[in-house]
Enzyme design. Sequence first.
Site, PDB file in Angstrom:
ATOM      1  N   LYS A   1     -41.204   4.691  48.045  1.00 47.50           N
ATOM      2  CA  LYS A   1     -40.700   5.950  48.593  1.00 47.50           C
ATOM      3  C   LYS A   1     -40.516   5.865  50.111  1.00 47.50           C
ATOM      4  O   LYS A   1     -39.595   6.471  50.669  1.00 47.50           O
ATOM      5  CB  LYS A   1     -41.642   7.100  48.226  1.00 47.50           C
TER       6      LYS A   1
ATOM      7  N   TYR B   1     -50.055   1.552  46.177  1.00 44.07           N
ATOM      8  CA  TYR B   1     -49.286   0.683  47.080  1.00 44.07           C
ATOM      9  C   TYR B   1     -47.805   0.650  46.745  1.00 44.07           C
ATOM     10  O   TYR B   1     -46.942   0.824  47.618  1.00 44.07           O
ATOM     11  CB  TYR B   1     -49.865  -0.728  47.049  1.00 44.07           C
TER      12      TYR B   1
END
Length: 223
Positions: A149, A143
Amino acid sequence: MPTVLITGCDHGIGREFACQYAQEGWEVIATYRDPENRIDALSGSVHASLDVTDEAQFTALKAEIGERPIDLIISNAGIGLDTGRLGSLDFSYVRQMYEVNTIGPLRLIECFADNLKAGEMRRFIAITSRMGSISLNLSGGHYGYRASKAGLNAMVRSLAIDLFSHGITVTALHPGWVDTAGGGGNAAVPVAESVQEMRMVISRLGNHDTGQLYDYKGVPLPW
């Protein structure tokens, strides 16, 4: 002689970027979270401490570099992966991933945008991961890493819009599953190969590539 600033040169991808660009005759500004990881073989390069979560270290590096033009910035410093599942999440580490993987690159471009504007190439590269692609997420989990990202990718799009008028190309690159400490020993791509391929992609970038996400061979990836 072009100049490149690279974060996260302690090991892996950042270290290889620094070595390859130095071998090509570039002026390298190599930064390290731990200065003991300095690459002594890079003679004539600038070596600096930079924990991308520490605003004071950004200020110190900016003072050292001054108004020196920078042609290319590679935002490589990052951490992961988180393997916790619901019920066993380490939220302190999730928070740290946001600080390093998402906020760190934003601090970097804010600090050195004027240096990049003064350069000739004017390229900002964010080393991301396909795990930040929402469309490609078919396995769940991770998660914090995925979200950090994905957040980085969103910032790349906004930075590309905001810096377009200054001629700065902002692009996100996925290095592949690389054989580094973060990638694991069974990873398919040697770090030297990944970096060499990404350098080729970087050298070909034009204004039309700004705000895009590519893999290390230049293949477009979905957000």
